[in-house]
Motif scaffolding. Sequence first.
Motif, PDB file in Angstrom:
ATOM      1  N   ASP A   1       0.815  -1.272   0.058  1.00 33.52           N
ATOM      2  CA  ASP A   1      -0.059   0.139   0.015  1.00 33.52           C
ATOM      3  C   ASP A   1       0.815   1.258  -0.150  1.00 33.52           C
ATOM      4  OD1 ASP A   1       0.933   0.105   2.651  1.00 33.52           O
ATOM      5  OD2 ASP A   1      -0.927  -0.449   3.462  1.00 33.52           O
ATOM      6  N   TYR A   2       2.106   1.062   0.407  1.00 36.07           N
ATOM      7  CA  TYR A   2       2.993   2.425   0.420  1.00 36.07           C
ATOM      8  C   TYR A   2       2.220   3.379   1.352  1.00 36.07           C
ATOM      9  CZ  TYR A   2       5.232  -0.038  -3.260  1.00 36.07           C
ATOM     10  OH  TYR A   2       6.005  -1.002  -4.080  1.00 36.07           O
ATOM     11  N   ASP A   3       1.770   3.219   2.219  1.00 29.58           N
ATOM     12  CA  ASP A   3       1.052   4.166   2.981  1.00 29.58           C
ATOM     13  C   ASP A   3       1.922   4.589   4.134  1.00 29.58           C
ATOM     14  OD1 ASP A   3      -1.034   5.879   3.923  1.00 29.58           O
ATOM     15  OD2 ASP A   3      -2.020   4.296   5.123  1.00 29.58           O
ATOM     16  N   ARG A   4       3.129   5.066   3.729  1.00 28.95           N
ATOM     17  CA  ARG A   4       4.065   5.757   4.930  1.00 28.95           C
ATOM     18  C   ARG A   4       4.048   7.239   4.994  1.00 28.95           C
ATOM     19  NH1 ARG A   4       6.719   0.811   4.783  1.00 28.95           N
ATOM     20  NH2 ARG A   4       5.280  -0.569   3.503  1.00 28.95           N
ATOM     21  N   LYS A   5       4.446   7.783   6.176  1.00 28.20           N
ATOM     22  CA  LYS A   5       4.584   9.101   6.462  1.00 28.20           C
ATOM     23  C   LYS A   5       5.848   9.431   6.448  1.00 28.20           C
ATOM     24  CE  LYS A   5       0.703  11.601   8.632  1.00 28.20           C
ATOM     25  NZ  LYS A   5       0.657  12.555   7.734  1.00 28.20           N
ATOM     26  N   THR A   6       6.829   8.869   6.955  1.00 30.32           N
ATOM     27  CA  THR A   6       8.324   8.791   6.920  1.00 30.32           C
ATOM     28  C   THR A   6       9.054   7.663   6.647  1.00 30.32           C
ATOM     29  OG1 THR A   6       8.380   8.375   9.205  1.00 30.32           O
ATOM     30  CG2 THR A   6       8.054  10.623   8.917  1.00 30.32           C
ATOM     31  N   ILE A   7      10.211   8.004   5.526  1.00 28.03           N
ATOM     32  CA  ILE A   7      10.819   7.207   4.917  1.00 28.03           C
ATOM     33  C   ILE A   7      12.410   7.288   4.943  1.00 28.03           C
ATOM     34  CG2 ILE A   7      11.164   5.424   3.296  1.00 28.03           C
ATOM     35  CD1 ILE A   7       7.955   7.331   3.207  1.00 28.03           C
ATOM     36  N   ASN A   8      13.188   6.599   5.551  1.00 28.26           N
ATOM     37  CA  ASN A   8      14.563   6.758   5.685  1.00 28.26           C
ATOM     38  C   ASN A   8      15.298   5.566   5.017  1.00 28.26           C
ATOM     39  OD1 ASN A   8      14.966   9.305   7.313  1.00 28.26           O
ATOM     40  ND2 ASN A   8      13.551   8.131   8.460  1.00 28.26           N
ATOM     41  N   ALA A   9      16.235   5.997   4.339  1.00 27.09           N
ATOM     42  CA  ALA A   9      17.075   4.853   3.344  1.00 27.09           C
ATOM     43  C   ALA A   9      18.679   5.254   3.615  1.00 27.09           C
ATOM     44  CB  ALA A   9      16.512   4.726   2.048  1.00 27.09           C
ATOM     45  N   CYS A  10      19.309   3.919   3.479  1.00 25.99           N
ATOM     46  CA  CYS A  10      20.774   4.196   3.205  1.00 25.99           C
ATOM     47  C   CYS A  10      20.968   3.387   2.035  1.00 25.99           C
ATOM     48  CB  CYS A  10      21.493   3.391   4.216  1.00 25.99           C
ATOM     49  SG  CYS A  10      21.384   4.254   5.846  1.00 25.99           S
ATOM     50  N   LEU A  11      22.113   4.124   1.039  1.00 23.85           N
ATOM     51  CA  LEU A  11      22.088   3.757  -0.174  1.00 23.85           C
ATOM     52  C   LEU A  11      23.470   3.592  -0.613  1.00 23.85           C
ATOM     53  CD1 LEU A  11      19.695   6.312  -1.856  1.00 23.85           C
ATOM     54  CD2 LEU A  11      18.890   3.892  -1.362  1.00 23.85           C
ATOM     55  N   MET A  12      23.768   2.748  -1.555  1.00 24.20           N
ATOM     56  CA  MET A  12      25.013   2.324  -1.926  1.00 24.20           C
ATOM     57  C   MET A  12      24.956   2.380  -3.542  1.00 24.20           C
ATOM     58  SD  MET A  12      28.451   2.572  -1.340  1.00 24.20           S
ATOM     59  CE  MET A  12      28.654   1.954   0.282  1.00 24.20           C
ATOM     60  N   PHE A  13      25.826   3.511  -4.168  1.00 23.95           N
ATOM     61  CA  PHE A  13      25.777   3.424  -5.741  1.00 23.95           C
ATOM     62  C   PHE A  13      26.951   2.634  -6.326  1.00 23.95           C
ATOM     63  CE2 PHE A  13      23.574   7.345  -4.187  1.00 23.95           C
ATOM     64  CZ  PHE A  13      22.519   7.299  -5.385  1.00 23.95           C
ATOM     65  N   GLU A  14      26.669   2.118  -7.480  1.00 19.01           N
ATOM     66  CA  GLU A  14      27.618   1.227  -8.271  1.00 19.01           C
ATOM     67  C   GLU A  14      29.106   1.619  -8.205  1.00 19.01           C
ATOM     68  OE1 GLU A  14      26.770   0.533 -12.079  1.00 19.01           O
ATOM     69  OE2 GLU A  14      26.443   2.481 -12.675  1.00 19.01           O
ATOM     70  N   LYS A  15      29.577   3.012  -8.207  1.00 21.54           N
ATOM     71  CA  LYS A  15      30.766   3.313  -8.126  1.00 21.54           C
ATOM     72  C   LYS A  15      31.416   3.571  -6.674  1.00 21.54           C
ATOM     73  CE  LYS A  15      30.266   6.027 -12.476  1.00 21.54           C
ATOM     74  NZ  LYS A  15      30.105   7.397 -13.162  1.00 21.54           N
ATOM     75  N   GLY A  16      30.474   2.885  -5.645  1.00 19.80           N
ATOM     76  CA  GLY A  16      31.321   2.937  -4.313  1.00 19.80           C
ATOM     77  C   GLY A  16      30.742   4.225  -3.668  1.00 19.80           C
ATOM     78  N   ILE A  17      29.878   5.107  -4.184  1.00 18.47           N
ATOM     79  CA  ILE A  17      29.515   6.342  -3.713  1.00 18.47           C
ATOM     80  C   ILE A  17      28.243   5.918  -2.528  1.00 18.47           C
ATOM     81  CG2 ILE A  17      28.298   8.677  -3.919  1.00 18.47           C
ATOM     82  CD1 ILE A  17      29.448   8.569  -6.586  1.00 18.47           C
ATOM     83  N   SER A  18      28.296   6.399  -1.407  1.00 17.36           N
ATOM     84  CA  SER A  18      27.386   6.005  -0.451  1.00 17.36           C
ATOM     85  C   SER A  18      26.330   6.982  -0.297  1.00 17.36           C
ATOM     86  CB  SER A  18      27.822   5.731   1.114  1.00 17.36           C
ATOM     87  OG  SER A  18      28.758   7.050   1.532  1.00 17.36           O
ATOM     88  N   GLY A  19      25.118   7.107   0.177  1.00 19.09           N
ATOM     89  CA  GLY A  19      24.147   8.133   0.153  1.00 19.09           C
ATOM     90  C   GLY A  19      23.001   7.725   1.259  1.00 19.09           C
ATOM     91  N   SER A  20      22.170   8.752   1.505  1.00 24.27           N
ATOM     92  CA  SER A  20      21.203   8.531   2.279  1.00 24.27           C
ATOM     93  C   SER A  20      20.065   9.462   1.700  1.00 24.27           C
ATOM     94  CB  SER A  20      21.435   9.181   3.962  1.00 24.27           C
ATOM     95  OG  SER A  20      21.705  10.479   3.647  1.00 24.27           O
ATOM     96  N   SER A  21      18.898   8.819   2.099  1.00 23.79           N
ATOM     97  CA  SER A  21      17.661   9.716   1.787  1.00 23.79           C
ATOM     98  C   SER A  21      16.774   9.578   2.607  1.00 23.79           C
ATOM     99  CB  SER A  21      16.983   8.877   0.464  1.00 23.79           C
ATOM    100  OG  SER A  21      17.948   8.980  -0.893  1.00 23.79           O
ATOM    101  N   SER A  22      15.841  10.518   2.830  1.00 23.44           N
ATOM    102  CA  SER A  22      14.572  10.715   3.691  1.00 23.44           C
ATOM    103  C   SER A  22      13.475  11.431   2.968  1.00 23.44           C
ATOM    104  CB  SER A  22      14.913  11.343   4.787  1.00 23.44           C
ATOM    105  OG  SER A  22      15.694  12.871   4.646  1.00 23.44           O
ATOM    106  N   TRP A  23      12.346  11.007   3.221  1.00 23.29           N
ATOM    107  CA  TRP A  23      11.002  11.629   2.842  1.00 23.29           C
ATOM    108  C   TRP A  23      10.148  11.771   4.070  1.00 23.29           C
ATOM    109  CZ3 TRP A  23      13.581   7.516   0.355  1.00 23.29           C
ATOM    110  CH2 TRP A  23      13.859   7.563  -0.877  1.00 23.29           C
ATOM    111  N   CYS A  24       9.476  12.858   4.173  1.00 21.79           N
ATOM    112  CA  CYS A  24       8.444  13.092   5.353  1.00 21.79           C
ATOM    113  C   CYS A  24       7.275  13.607   4.518  1.00 21.79           C
ATOM    114  CB  CYS A  24       9.088  14.033   6.230  1.00 21.79           C
ATOM    115  SG  CYS A  24       8.001  14.094   7.620  1.00 21.79           S
ATOM    116  N   PHE A  25       6.133  13.160   4.613  1.00 27.30           N
ATOM    117  CA  PHE A  25       4.902  13.724   4.044  1.00 27.30           C
ATOM    118  C   PHE A  25       3.915  14.357   5.372  1.00 27.30           C
ATOM    119  CE2 PHE A  25       6.688  10.753   1.302  1.00 27.30           C
ATOM    120  CZ  PHE A  25       6.451  11.451  -0.106  1.00 27.30           C
TER     121      PHE A  25
END
Length: 290
Positions: A178-202
């Motif tokens: 249902d993707y019924d989320r108010k806040t979402i946080n993620a840790c990411l790793m890209f193919e070139k070894g670049i790390s990242g973080s993402s956050s969504w708040c609705f």
Amino acid sequence: MKYINWGIISSDDAEQKNIEELFNSVNGSKVVVCDNEDNALSIINSNKINAIYINTKPELHATYAIMAMNAGIPVFLNYPLANTYDDCIRINYTADKTKIPCFVSYYLRYLPYYKTIKNILNDEIIGDILQVNFCFYSTAEHQLFLNYASQQLDILQYLFGIITEATGFSSQQSNSYDYDRKTINACLMFEKGISGSSSWCFGVPECEEKDIVEVIGSKGSLRFSTFSHKHIQINQNGNLKDYNDKEIQTPQLPIIKAVVEDLQGFNVCKCTSVSATPVNWVLDRILRHV
């Protein structure tokens, strides 16, 4: 010139007129049938069309796309490609089996704004990329997470490469889609070894809205937005430089033109179902469905 006669399946009656105007504004493109999903089968089977655009809820994308490709009709899907990564695999299998093209409307890839950012990164103005941090706070309802996040993750992968690792946490965890989320946080790793973080708040108040991507490099940093397309800003040892790109009034138009020209046979649109599939893998990982 080969004319592309579109059939459009749309869940949103209010959007139908705007969609028709966009498709009709491209040379060699015309909408001949436009209706909601109640009449999807008749649209797919219509002898008046030679391409179809599917603008329904993501959970219906795979069903209609597979039906259309099996009928020999090229498909253009609104984002995201499908509701789940498994559905994406089904779509790609059918596209490969039938040799019928399937495109996805990740239109941000075609905007000059992101081409400017891509050039800045390729020219190594901020040096080697060390980290990418992304923050999106919106007054919009949280049910729209899938729509916002799919476009944002696609453009991040366009800029920094495929995301190979992803994990996420959110305000609601379940086995449903249902993707019924108010806040979402993620840790990411890209193919070139670049790390990242993402956050969504609705559902935030208007004063707290944010749309910021910050790229940390070995020689400085880069800041830009995903949807608001505010100034692109480079910071090198405290020296700030702004890049201003003129905003396109109809941002979906360039990708529609690219798809039409591909179907006409004199251009190639790279925004295919295969290239769009990694976004759904990341979404499923963030929401802990795989």
